[in-house]
Design a protein around this motif. Structure first.
Motif, mmCIF file in Angstrom:
data_model
loop_
_atom_site.group_PDB
_atom_site.id
_atom_site.type_symbol
_atom_site.label_atom_id
_atom_site.label_comp_id
_atom_site.label_asym_id
_atom_site.label_seq_id
_atom_site.Cartn_x
_atom_site.Cartn_y
_atom_site.Cartn_z
ATOM 1 N N THR B 80 0.306 -1.050 -0.412
ATOM 2 C CA THR B 80 -0.731 0.243 0.045
ATOM 3 C C THR B 80 1.147 0.869 0.044
ATOM 4 O OG1 THR B 80 0.224 0.376 2.382
ATOM 5 C CG2 THR B 80 -1.671 -1.213 1.517
ATOM 6 N N ASP B 236 0.771 -6.621 7.576
ATOM 7 C CA ASP B 236 1.295 -7.233 5.706
ATOM 8 C C ASP B 236 0.867 -9.125 6.771
ATOM 9 O OD1 ASP B 236 1.599 -7.850 3.380
ATOM 10 O OD2 ASP B 236 3.801 -7.784 3.332
ATOM 11 N N PHE B 355 -9.810 -12.303 3.578
ATOM 12 C CA PHE B 355 -9.058 -11.389 3.996
ATOM 13 C C PHE B 355 -7.345 -11.322 3.019
ATOM 14 C CE2 PHE B 355 -5.260 -11.143 7.478
ATOM 15 C CZ PHE B 355 -5.029 -10.087 7.120
ATOM 16 N N VAL B 358 -3.746 -7.703 2.790
ATOM 17 C CA VAL B 358 -2.710 -6.705 2.910
ATOM 18 C C VAL B 358 -3.953 -5.792 4.379
ATOM 19 C CG1 VAL B 358 -2.769 -4.649 2.381
ATOM 20 C CG2 VAL B 358 -2.383 -6.541 1.299
ATOM 21 N N MET B 359 -3.335 -4.505 5.423
ATOM 22 C CA MET B 359 -4.072 -3.934 6.368
ATOM 23 C C MET B 359 -4.016 -2.458 6.193
ATOM 24 S SD MET B 359 -6.153 -4.951 8.237
ATOM 25 C CE MET B 359 -6.317 -6.354 9.684
ATOM 26 N N ARG B 360 -5.156 -1.880 5.446
ATOM 27 C CA ARG B 360 -4.840 -0.710 5.014
ATOM 28 C C ARG B 360 -5.770 -0.067 6.766
ATOM 29 N NH1 ARG B 360 -5.176 -1.307 -1.040
ATOM 30 N NH2 ARG B 360 -5.203 -3.521 -0.788
ATOM 31 N N ASN B 377 -8.568 0.416 10.964
ATOM 32 C CA ASN B 377 -8.091 -0.509 9.328
ATOM 33 C C ASN B 377 -9.434 -1.034 8.968
ATOM 34 O OD1 ASN B 377 -8.325 -2.821 11.312
ATOM 35 N ND2 ASN B 377 -6.902 -3.436 11.660
ATOM 36 N N HIS B 378 -8.827 -1.451 7.682
ATOM 37 C CA HIS B 378 -9.688 -2.146 6.757
ATOM 38 C C HIS B 378 -8.584 -3.057 5.862
ATOM 39 C CE1 HIS B 378 -9.509 1.496 4.354
ATOM 40 N NE2 HIS B 378 -8.751 0.352 2.591
ATOM 41 N N PHE B 379 -9.555 -4.320 5.204
ATOM 42 C CA PHE B 379 -8.875 -5.056 4.066
ATOM 43 C C PHE B 379 -9.868 -5.215 3.036
ATOM 44 C CE2 PHE B 379 -10.888 -8.163 6.364
ATOM 45 C CZ PHE B 379 -11.220 -8.135 7.459
ATOM 46 N N GLU B 380 -8.792 -6.132 2.780
ATOM 47 C CA GLU B 380 -9.520 -6.434 1.144
ATOM 48 C C GLU B 380 -9.744 -8.235 1.243
ATOM 49 O OE1 GLU B 380 -8.938 -4.514 -1.909
ATOM 50 O OE2 GLU B 380 -9.252 -2.341 -0.770
#
Lengths: 230, 530
Positions: B80, B236, B355, B358-360, B377-380
């Motif tokens: 990111t 990560d 999940f 990758v933590m954003r 935090n969010h993730f995809e």
């Protein structure tokens, strides 16, 4: 082989009734083991589908898988048997299906005789043949093919389309299973339409039914012992 | 006293046996007995003097360690590009380390980080002992004074015999790592949910790997280390590990289950295990094998409401309410003036989500929409992303201050003896204005409180296999994965009208033959009567 070309019986002399084994040992084994497996598969399948909660998922999945594998093996053998014995011809389309349908819709209620007579070479009436043909060529394959694809899911689940295909496979499997369920319900009921309600079931257990044999047929059987007769 | 007897006595004192346990007792396998080193047979004035002695022999350790996030508190995310780490982030617990250095850096593996001027290039500031103490007598204090009310919490501790600690160093045990990681967020078990003091000497039922009577793994058994860099990162995550084991010697770049167990972890070719192995590509091991977290008798914080912080009792004093009684008998705060209101959870069923690892983060620079809960935090991830699997999470729900003019999260100044620190003045406007000023961020001058969410991947407290989830805990209409959509799952999903048509066909066939049979019976008896 003895050929009796005319519908409903022989042409050589007056036919006489005999107790003849029309369902061989393998045929009966096939029928009843298939019946048991289908019942098990239908019951566990409904559990897997979430229709009932009588088994936990793991038990249902395990039984369903083993029963499916067993049924596939049975069908492979039976396909072999059908072709080597020529019995597959029993399932070919026959004339007179409308008369049979009319009989079950109306004639049976008013006491008309069955328009079809069982013979050594024609075990099934036209409606039966069509129904069993549908069972073996449409419902069955739809179930075992999707079931098999389902079973080897882990071999193709890496593909991007796997999720959509799994949905489709499950859908076809479910639809075919409902068709199988409806088939079995009607089939079981139809067994009660014989001379007595349990006549057909007894026949399928013992293999013997009382059918007319022409003199030629009778003589052939007595001479060769190819077919068991009481 | 020989090494062996010292190890034994130490083990008896700590109630653990063998290496790798709570505090890793000095290994009898070691080629060096630090107890025999003359450099360590001296009174040490402070921790830095010990570090100097360590570095005399471990000449490269300082340079290695300085690259570690334990030292830098900074992480540049390779995917990111976000700058993460405690040095800049805002979380849903205490908020931020920025502007509160002295208090928060009691968990920094260094000496003296009390303000922005900390010298990150000074190797003598590394704290070797917090990780390598095996006596259990070493501890850390805040690196700058806080309000007297807060400092009280750190008082009355026995002085540390640094020379003794220095002579008894060893590889880190669970209690070493746990001295910080079990207490993140300001207390035992508060933050992670799967890390708390119950893991110092856990039973098998709590964690099969750390089981004190069994495998007794230290953290570093999985978080393998090379040059003081540890495998495994929450920022990560290796959400899918198709590579599996790296035998011989095992892989050292990841802390995944697969790095030891491989990607077909269920042994033999039984139908059950074949089917379970077929789940590995979509389901993280943790999803089935950690059926609940906070299972060790220590609760984890699930809700933190900062908006109620600052209340005083009738005497005008700060106060607290300890209304939660956790499994091990301890009472936990449900309200405390300096922090606000809390809810706690034990044996918590995780939240499940796809999940991708990758933590954003929502940083102080990102705009937020205060009308909906802000995801700190969010993730995809999704069913068709091969990099994603279904993972368990702890969901933290908080209410924390934000800049209601600029719509950004704010840094709050909590710690310190100055007039602006919230932990002392209980004055939000001052604490937020000071926090934003100290962090060099623009502040609109007005604040409010916003709902926030924070997601913590669950990976510890691995239960014994007999406690793993059963199939129908997910393969059911109301199972654990009921909220995940977009893919077909047997037992959970149905086919709508197709199902209805199918059931109607069954019922129709049944009713049809029933009526037919009934007519046969009725008409037959009618014919007989004629």
């Amino acid at each position: 082989m003895i050929g009796l070309r005319k519908r409903n019986g022989g042409n050589a002399g007056a036919p006489r009734k005999h107790d003849v084994m029309i369902y061989s040992r393998y045929e009966r084994f096939w029928h009843w083991s298939q019946a048991g497996l289908i019942f098990v598969l239908f019951f566990t399948g409904l559990g897997l589908h979430g229709t009932h909660d009588l088994l936990d998922f793991e038990t249902a999945a395990t039984i369903h898988t083993y029963a499916a594998l067993a049924l596939i093996v049975l069908w492979v053998f039976t396909t072999f048997w059908n072709f080597t014995t020529g019995q597959w011809k029993q399932y070919l389309f026959k004339q007179g299906i409308y008369r049979v349908i009319r009989f079950y819709a109306y004639g049976i209620l008013v006491g008309e005789p069955h328009p079809y007579k069982k013979s050594l070479q024609r075990k099934q009436n036209a409606l039966q043949s069509l129904a069993y043909m549908t069972f073996m060529m449409a419902i069955g394959p739809a179930l075992w093919s999707t079931g098999f694809i389902y079973l080897i899911y882990d071999l193709w689940n890496g593909y991007a389309w796997s999720s959509e295909i799994l949905w489709l496979v499950a859908l076809v499997h479910t639809v075919a299973a409902f068709a199988m369920g409806a088939f079995v319900i009607v089939h079981v009921y139809m067994t009660t339409t014989g001379k007595t309600p349990l006549h057909y079931v007894k026949t399928m257990i013992t293999g013997y039914d009382r059918i007319e044999l022409s003199e030629v047929e009778e003589a052939y059987i007595r001479e060769t012992g190819n077919v068991e007769m009481k | 006293m020989g090494v062996v007897s010292r190890v034994l006595i130490l083990a008896i004192c700590l109630g653990v046996a063998g290496a790798g346990g709570a505090f890793a007792a000095v290994s009898a396998d070691s080629t060096a007995d630090h107890g025999k080193f003359d450099e360590l047979k001296q009174p040490f004035a402070d921790g830095r003097e010990v570090t100097k002695a360590c570095l005399k022999c471990h000449t490269e350790a300082g340079a290695h360690f300085m690259k570690s996030i334990h030292w830098t508190w900074t992480y540049e995310h390779p995917i990111t590009g976000q700058t993460l780490g405690k040095k800049s982030l805002i979380n849903a617990f205490c908020g931020n380390a920025v502007t509160n250095w002295g208090g928060c850096t009691s968990c920094h593996a260094g000496y003296g980080w009390a303000d922005d001027d900390f010298d990150f290039s000074d190797q003598t500031r590394i704290d070797c002992l917090v990780c390598h103490d095996t006596t259990g007598t070493y501890y850390r204090d805040p690196q700058s004074p806080g309000h007297p009310a807060c400092d009280r919490m750190f008082a009355d501790k026995a002085p540390i015999d640094l020379a003794k600690v220095a002579r008894n160093v060893g590889l880190p045990g669970r209690a070493n790592c746990g001295s910080c990681h079990f207490h993140g967020g300001g207390g035992d078990g508060v933050k992670h949910g799967d890390l708390d003091s119950s893991l110092i000497a856990p039973a098998r039922a709590l964690d099969v790997h750390m089981d004190a009577e069994g495998l007794n793994f230290a953290c570093t058994e999985c978080h393998v280390t090379r040059r003081h860099l540890w495998a495994g990162s929450r920022y990560d995550v290796r959400a899918v590990d198709p590579e599996g084991t790296g035998l011989p010697g095992l892989r050292r770049d990841v802390a995944t289950c697969e790095s030891c167990h491989g990607d077909s972890p269920h042994p033999d070719n039984s139908l059950r295990h074949l089917k379970l192995n077929g789940h590995v590509d979509r389901i993280a091991c943790q999803t089935c094998h950690i059926p609940a977290f906070a299972r060790g008798g220590v609760a984890t914080k699930t809700v933190w409401d900062w908006s109620t912080a600052g209340r005083l009792n009738e005497k005008g004093e700060p106060y607290k309410i300890e209304d939660y009684h956790q499994g091990d008998g301890q009472h936990r705060d449900t309200y405390i003036t300096i922090k606000g209101g809390f809810e706690w959870g034990e044996n918590v069923v995780p939240m499940y989500a796809w999940f991708d690892g990758v933590m954003r983060y929502t940083t102080a620079d990102d705009g937020i929409d205060p009308s909906v809960p802000v995801e700190i935090n969010h993730f995809e991830g999704s069913h068709d992303n091969p990099r994603a699997r279904i993972w368990p999470f702890k969901e933290m729900r908080s209410k924390q201050p934000y800049d209601s003019v600029n719509n950004t999260l704010v840094y709050t100044h909590l710690w310190g003896r100055d007039d602006n620190a919230f932990w002392g003045n209980y004055d939000w406007p001052k604490a937020i204005a000071a926090g934003m000023d100290m962090a060099g961020k623009p502040y609109g001058g007005q604040f409010d409180f916003v709902e926030t969410r924070m997601y913590w991947p669950i990976t510890h407290m691995v239960a014994p296999k007999e406690d793993a989830l059963a199939c129908d805990q997910c393969h059911a209409a109301d199972g654990r994965l009921a909220d995940l959509s977009g893919f077909y799952m047997p037992g959970r999903d149905h086919f709508g009208w197709v199902d209805i048509a199918g059931y109607l066909a069954l019922v129709g066939a049944f009713v049809g033959v029933l009526l037919h049979g009934l007519m046969r019976v009725v008409l037959k008896s009618g014919r007989r009567e004629q």
